[in-house]
Scaffold this motif. Structure first.
Motif, mmCIF file in Angstrom:
data_model
loop_
_atom_site.group_PDB
_atom_site.id
_atom_site.type_symbol
_atom_site.label_atom_id
_atom_site.label_comp_id
_atom_site.label_asym_id
_atom_site.label_seq_id
_atom_site.Cartn_x
_atom_site.Cartn_y
_atom_site.Cartn_z
ATOM 1 N N ASP A 8 -26.894 28.738 15.716
ATOM 2 C CA ASP A 8 -26.561 27.318 15.803
ATOM 3 C C ASP A 8 -27.220 26.625 16.990
ATOM 4 O OD1 ASP A 8 -25.032 28.453 17.824
ATOM 5 O OD2 ASP A 8 -23.126 27.635 17.135
ATOM 6 N N SER A 9 -27.676 27.418 17.981
ATOM 7 C CA SER A 9 -28.331 26.811 19.142
ATOM 8 C C SER A 9 -29.220 27.831 19.842
ATOM 9 C CB SER A 9 -27.294 26.255 20.124
ATOM 10 O OG SER A 9 -26.450 27.290 20.589
ATOM 11 N N VAL A 10 -30.249 27.302 20.498
ATOM 12 C CA VAL A 10 -31.165 28.128 21.276
ATOM 13 C C VAL A 10 -31.472 27.422 22.585
ATOM 14 C CG1 VAL A 10 -32.280 29.171 19.250
ATOM 15 C CG2 VAL A 10 -33.299 27.146 20.317
ATOM 16 N N GLU A 11 -31.907 28.201 23.549
ATOM 17 C CA GLU A 11 -32.517 27.629 24.744
ATOM 18 C C GLU A 11 -33.944 28.140 24.773
ATOM 19 O OE1 GLU A 11 -31.824 26.745 29.424
ATOM 20 O OE2 GLU A 11 -30.164 26.962 28.017
ATOM 21 N N MET A 12 -34.871 27.206 24.935
ATOM 22 C CA MET A 12 -36.294 27.533 24.905
ATOM 23 C C MET A 12 -36.880 27.329 26.300
ATOM 24 S SD MET A 12 -39.332 25.824 22.667
ATOM 25 C CE MET A 12 -38.506 26.220 21.151
ATOM 26 N N GLY A 13 -37.523 28.360 26.808
ATOM 27 C CA GLY A 13 -38.168 28.252 28.105
ATOM 28 C C GLY A 13 -39.501 27.542 27.991
ATOM 29 N N ILE B 254 -21.069 35.101 11.803
ATOM 30 C CA ILE B 254 -20.524 34.093 12.714
ATOM 31 C C ILE B 254 -21.676 33.448 13.487
ATOM 32 C CG2 ILE B 254 -18.247 35.190 12.918
ATOM 33 C CD1 ILE B 254 -19.128 36.351 15.615
ATOM 34 N N PRO B 255 -21.470 32.246 13.990
ATOM 35 C CA PRO B 255 -22.551 31.546 14.695
ATOM 36 C C PRO B 255 -22.991 32.290 15.955
ATOM 37 C CG PRO B 255 -20.697 30.071 14.275
ATOM 38 C CD PRO B 255 -20.256 31.446 13.913
ATOM 39 N N TYR B 256 -24.253 32.042 16.342
ATOM 40 C CA TYR B 256 -24.763 32.646 17.567
ATOM 41 C C TYR B 256 -25.795 31.767 18.247
ATOM 42 C CZ TYR B 256 -28.874 34.284 14.880
ATOM 43 O OH TYR B 256 -30.001 34.359 14.112
ATOM 44 N N PHE B 257 -26.004 32.069 19.538
ATOM 45 C CA PHE B 257 -26.979 31.425 20.419
ATOM 46 C C PHE B 257 -28.018 32.468 20.800
ATOM 47 C CE2 PHE B 257 -28.431 31.402 24.792
ATOM 48 C CZ PHE B 257 -28.936 30.130 24.967
#
Length: 183
Positions: A115-120, A90-93
């Motif tokens: 499907d998505s990330v947050e990059m610092g 299943i999709p993940y962040f």
């Protein structure tokens, strides 16, 4: 029902950024004579088993990994992503750090369902990142990582800190310019 599930694959962070609680916590522990490996991670099998348990119990449809840097260990990521794709699917962040993302890792993440990330990135000013925050990341590394993620079909958002001590309007303009270049 909210069909999301939030978890962490381990504890701690391999970096010592000045603004982060991990940095102050490790200093406090060491000051009090506590010596332990700061960054610890569950095995890929243990993490997948937990998600499968949650999937069965709560019918989750999306996972959020709140590790400080999900991709810091390439070998772990290779093993985990293969197992996750095979058994969960299943999709993940995930939260990621620019220095740990290259084309190979971006593709592995995408193929496994990321499907998505947050990059610092914290700031577009290399001076503030490197000298003040101890984020040993160049603009080129940030741009390369964001391009690799986008090319793999992963949506990227960024984490930025505004109002740092000694931050100038020029520093803020550099942040806007870096984010614009990275799209």
């Amino acid at each position: 029902l909210n069909h999301g599930y939030t978890t962490m694959t381990g504890r701690g962070c391999p970096y010592r950024c000045t603004f982060c609680d991990n940095n102050s916590s490790i200093l406090m522990y060491r000051k009090n004579g506590i010596k332990q490996k700061w960054t610890r991670r569950h095995s890929p099998e243990r993490v997948v088993d937990e998600i499968l348990w949650a999937q069965k119990r709560y019918e989750i449809k999306h996972v959020r990994f709140n590790d400080e840097d999900f991709s810091y260990n390439k070998e772990w990521i290779r093993q985990f992503c293969a197992l996750y794709k095979e058994r969960v699917g299943i999709p993940y962040f995930a939260w990621v750090y620019p220095n740990t993302i290259d084309t190979e890792i971006a593709e592995i993440l995408a193929e496994s369902g990321c499907d998505s990330v947050e990059m610092g990135i914290q700031s577009g000013s290399e001076h503030l990142r490197v000298d003040i925050m101890h984020r040993k990341t160049s603009d080129a590394q940030i741009l390369k990582a964001m391009e690799a993620l986008r090319n793999s079909g992963i949506r990227v958002t960024v984490d930025i800190i505004i109002g740092l001590p000694s931050e100038t309007k020029n520093d803020l303009d550099r942040t806007v310019d870096l984010v614009r270049k990275a799209r």
